[in-house]
Design a protein around this motif. Structure first.
Motif, PDB file in Angstrom:
ATOM      1  N   ALA A 511      12.094  19.455 -27.235  1.00  9.81           N
ATOM      2  CA  ALA A 511      11.652  19.780 -28.598  1.00  9.81           C
ATOM      3  C   ALA A 511      10.151  19.583 -28.746  1.00  9.81           C
ATOM      4  O   ALA A 511       9.471  20.344 -29.441  1.00  9.81           O
ATOM      5  CB  ALA A 511      12.414  18.908 -29.599  1.00  9.81           C
ATOM      6  N   VAL A 512       9.603  18.566 -28.084  1.00 10.06           N
ATOM      7  CA  VAL A 512       8.162  18.325 -28.143  1.00 10.06           C
ATOM      8  C   VAL A 512       7.408  19.453 -27.450  1.00 10.06           C
ATOM      9  O   VAL A 512       6.360  19.918 -27.935  1.00 10.06           O
ATOM     10  CB  VAL A 512       7.808  16.960 -27.516  1.00 10.06           C
ATOM     11  CG1 VAL A 512       6.298  16.776 -27.453  1.00 10.06           C
ATOM     12  CG2 VAL A 512       8.433  15.821 -28.310  1.00 10.06           C
ATOM     13  N   LEU A 513       7.909  19.925 -26.327  1.00 12.15           N
ATOM     14  CA  LEU A 513       7.246  21.000 -25.595  1.00 12.15           C
ATOM     15  C   LEU A 513       7.173  22.286 -26.410  1.00 12.15           C
ATOM     16  O   LEU A 513       6.281  23.118 -26.202  1.00 12.15           O
ATOM     17  CB  LEU A 513       7.972  21.251 -24.267  1.00 12.15           C
ATOM     18  CG  LEU A 513       7.801  20.159 -23.205  1.00 12.15           C
ATOM     19  CD1 LEU A 513       8.789  20.358 -22.063  1.00 12.15           C
ATOM     20  CD2 LEU A 513       6.378  20.121 -22.673  1.00 12.15           C
ATOM     21  N   ALA A 514       8.089  22.441 -27.357  1.00  9.58           N
ATOM     22  CA  ALA A 514       8.065  23.616 -28.221  1.00  9.58           C
ATOM     23  C   ALA A 514       6.862  23.634 -29.153  1.00  9.58           C
ATOM     24  O   ALA A 514       6.576  24.657 -29.783  1.00  9.58           O
ATOM     25  CB  ALA A 514       9.358  23.683 -29.040  1.00  9.58           C
ATOM     26  N   LEU A 515       6.129  22.525 -29.208  1.00  7.55           N
ATOM     27  CA  LEU A 515       4.922  22.457 -30.043  1.00  7.55           C
ATOM     28  C   LEU A 515       3.704  23.085 -29.368  1.00  7.55           C
ATOM     29  O   LEU A 515       2.621  23.110 -29.949  1.00  7.55           O
ATOM     30  CB  LEU A 515       4.607  20.998 -30.382  1.00  7.55           C
ATOM     31  CG  LEU A 515       5.681  20.204 -31.137  1.00  7.55           C
ATOM     32  CD1 LEU A 515       5.280  18.734 -31.243  1.00  7.55           C
ATOM     33  CD2 LEU A 515       5.911  20.796 -32.521  1.00  7.55           C
TER      34      LEU A 515
END
Length: 673
Positions: A511-515
């Motif tokens: 989910a963080v990488l989606a930033l």
């Protein structure tokens, strides 16, 4: 850092030497070279002496040069150099030759050395002179008596150089390495192993060397002290290899002998011999030593980039998987997790954990920041006093040793020279409880520590650590929980909650990488800046340090990190509209204090870039840019917040057009002090 490959065989060994160098490229280097003995392939049309090629370009260009000059041989050595003594120039590249006392070839080399020295001072023009000088010195190259490659630093090279020059040796470089080549030549009387033995006792410092002599075309001798060297046993014993890392020999042999401190290795086709460190110096006969042969499934390092632009980007996006790999099979928290390196000591960790009353962490660079993060965990969760030391400083200061302290050494490679030296220093102070968090199961650090936790980051090629850092944090959090359980500070309910949070990490990281798109937008702003400030509080201060390190490493933007509460004690003087301030803002006990620190920045017209948890009530406005994190990670929040900082550094470097995977002046595995 520097890489060594050497071989004796009955076939042309040059492709294997060059391939070995390519597998070590990820360590970082600024020049490379290869030398062979022409007579080892019975090629009289090219002369029977030593031949070499050197380059300040990449290994691929070295291969083209070798092919163009038709250099081949069955005995050879090769090297990638990261400059310590002398500029990155062709005349300083390895292998180094000794031509004997007052030889004409050395005189020619000395003339080109003068041109090279002047060129180093004048920049690129001088480097061109050095290259031209090397071309003019080919005849001198062919007349070399000794060829040598070296990792490490010789601390008494100036003293040895003066003595050798007084006896007639002429130097063609500014390196400490050339001293060793001349020293071996000065001791040579028909037996290369004896000459190396007589020479190494005069060396002060660290070294791993591989040496050839023109009079012994089917022999390579190696020696090591303070720098790693492995021996590879070839198929059917017909050929043998030396390397600074088993990875260099992947695909060539999986039979590896790890040489010990002070060992000498004598390689010839069909046989090899190892001699242990002699206690009485060069006059004492060599003592044969038996070292076990280990089967090592080394990764070749030939990792495909796939859809990614750089290895660093690929490794950032591999973090969910490698964290899952590192935690694979984790059912409960037990000290036995740290018995992996020595299964015959099944209860060793449990016994040690029961006895220790404090923790001493030794590390460098990003590993040091992972240790700083662990200090917060160890003291808050396990209730154990913890000290974190920069390894290169610890060994040189007077400290107060505690025999009941657990010494934890952290290293991606397990070969970091300063950390190994600090670990050995702690052992010399009677601190025998040693544990390592390391990514390489076959490394020196793992072999020297009775206890270990092996992370599973896989090969990390980008010089700036990303996935190795987060897997270190995962291992250190497990260590915290295991110590807390050992000390009776972890209930079953707490253990279950922590395990659940760790198992959720891969999904949370995804989910963080989606930033990433939002961080690309920030990077456009940062790429125009020359300075940046990073702020964090408590558990996230070390993450701010790591974020600043990443930005400076690969984008060359000057960046500093501070505990946010320290702003008014000095750093606030630097805050202007031209100084972006990155703030790590999780929803924890220090959030309100952090908001006050942010107001101090805004009052000075500073621009804030904030990584905020969803429920922090921090909203974007003029001069305040906010990226919402997907959720709060609790104690594991540092593993989540560091990923956006990695992406920010990466994309800023891309906009600025720097060499992301191989930043200037840096090396992946720092094997010299």
């Amino acid at each position: 850092m520097c890489g060594i490959v050497g071989a004796v065989s009955t076939r042309n060994i040059v492709p294997i030497l060059v391939q070995g160098l390519q597998r070590l490229e990820y360590r970082g280097y600024d020049s490379c070279g290869v030398a062979v003995h022409a007579a080892s392939r019975h090629a009289p049309h090219r002369g029977a002496g030593l031949q070499r090629a050197r380059s300040t370009a990449r290994v691929a260009e070295l291969l083209q040069q070798v092919q163009a000059e038709h250099i081949d041989g069955a005995t050879g050595i090769a090297h990638t150099r990261w400059a310590t003594h002398g500029a990155p120039a062709q005349h300083n590249a390895h292998p180094h030759f000794s031509h004997g006392r007052g030889h004409a070839g050395a005189t020619a080399g000395s003339a080109r050395d003068a041109a090279g020295r002047a060129g180093d001072a004048q920049g690129k023009a001088g480097d061109a002179q050095g290259k031209a000088g090397d071309a003019q010195g080919k005849a001198g190259d062919a007349e070399g008596r000794v060829a040598l490659v070296h990792n490490g630093i010789i601390e008494n090279h100036e003293e040895l150089s003066a003595a050798l020059q007084a006896s007639g040796y002429l130097f063609t470089s500014q390196t400490d390495t050339e001293v060793i080549a001349h020293l071996i030549d000065s001791h040579y009387s028909g037996d290369l192993l004896a000459a190396v033995q007589a020479s190494v006792v005069q060396l002060h410092g660290a070294y791993a060397i591989a040496v050839m002599h023109k009079d012994e075309p089917h022999r390579v001798v190696g020696a090591c002290a303070g720098s790693p060297l492995v021996l590879g046993v070839g198929k059917n014993g017909a050929e043998h290899f030396l390397a600074s890392d088993a990875m260099a020999l992947a695909g060539v042999t999986d039979q590896i002998v790890y040489l010990q401190e002070g060992d000498l290795a004598d390689l010839q086709p069909g046989r090899y011999a190892i001699a242990g460190k002699t206690q009485g110096g060069a006059s004492q006969p060599l003592t044969p030593a038996q070292r076990p042969v280990c089967t090592v499934q080394a990764h070749s390092g030939a990792v495909e980039l796939g859809p990614y632009r750089h290895y660093m980007q690929k490794e950032i996006f591999e973090q969910p998987r490698v964290i899952a790999d590192t935690l694979e099979g984790l059912e409960d928290i037990t000290p036995a997790l740290f018995d992996g390196a020595h299964p015959h000591q099944a209860r060793a960790a449990a016994q040690v954990f029961a006895e220790i009353d404090s923790v001493l962490i030794l590390a460098c660079g990003s590993s040091y920041y992972s240790g700083c993060t662990a200090k917060y965990w160890l003291e808050a969760i396990a209730g154990i006093p913890t000290q974190v030391e920069v390894a290169s400083e610890y060994r040189y200061r007077t400290s107060v040793p505690n025999p009941r302290s657990l010494v934890v050494a952290i290293s991606q490679s397990g070969e970091t020279a300063d950390t190994l030296a600090a670990l050995r220093h702690a052992q010399s102070l009677d601190m025998q409880h040693r544990l390592t968090i390391c990514n390489v199961a076959t490394s020196t650090m793992v072999r020297e520590c009775p206890l270990a936790y092996i992370t599973r980051a896989g090969v990390e090629i980008g010089v700036a650590s990303t996935k190795a850092f987060t897997t270190q944090l995962a291992g250190l959090f497990l260590l915290t929980l295991a110590l807390a359980r050992s000390k009776g500070r972890l209930s079953q309910e707490q253990e279950a909650a922590h395990l659940q949070a760790m198992r959720h990490l891969p999904k949370a990281l995804q989910a963080v990488l989606a930033l990433e798109p939002q961080l690309i937008s920030w990077a456009q702003d940062f790429a125009r800046m020359e300075n940046a400030l990073f702020l964090g509080r408590g558990l996230h201060y070390p993450i701010a340090l790591e974020g600043a390190l990443k930005l400076k490493e690969i984008s060359y933007i000057h960046a500093e990190a501070y505990p946010a509460g320290e702003l008014k004690h000095g750093p606030l003087a630097l805050v202007t509209s031209a100084m972006p301030v990155v703030t790590v803002a999780p929803n924890d006990a220090l959030l309100e204090k952090l908001k006050s620190n942010m107001q101090e920045v805004r009052a000075r017209a500073g621009t804030l870039y904030v990584l905020a948890d969803a429920d922090t009530c921090i909203e974007s406005s003029a001069g305040l840019h906010v990226i919402r994190m997907p959720g709060h990670g609790g104690p594991l929040s540092p593993l989540l917040h560091v990923v956006p900082l990695q992406l920010l550094a990466y994309h800023t470097a891309c906009v600025r057009g720097t060499d992301v995977d191989k930043p200037r002046n840096l090396a992946k595995s720092v094997t010299v002090e």
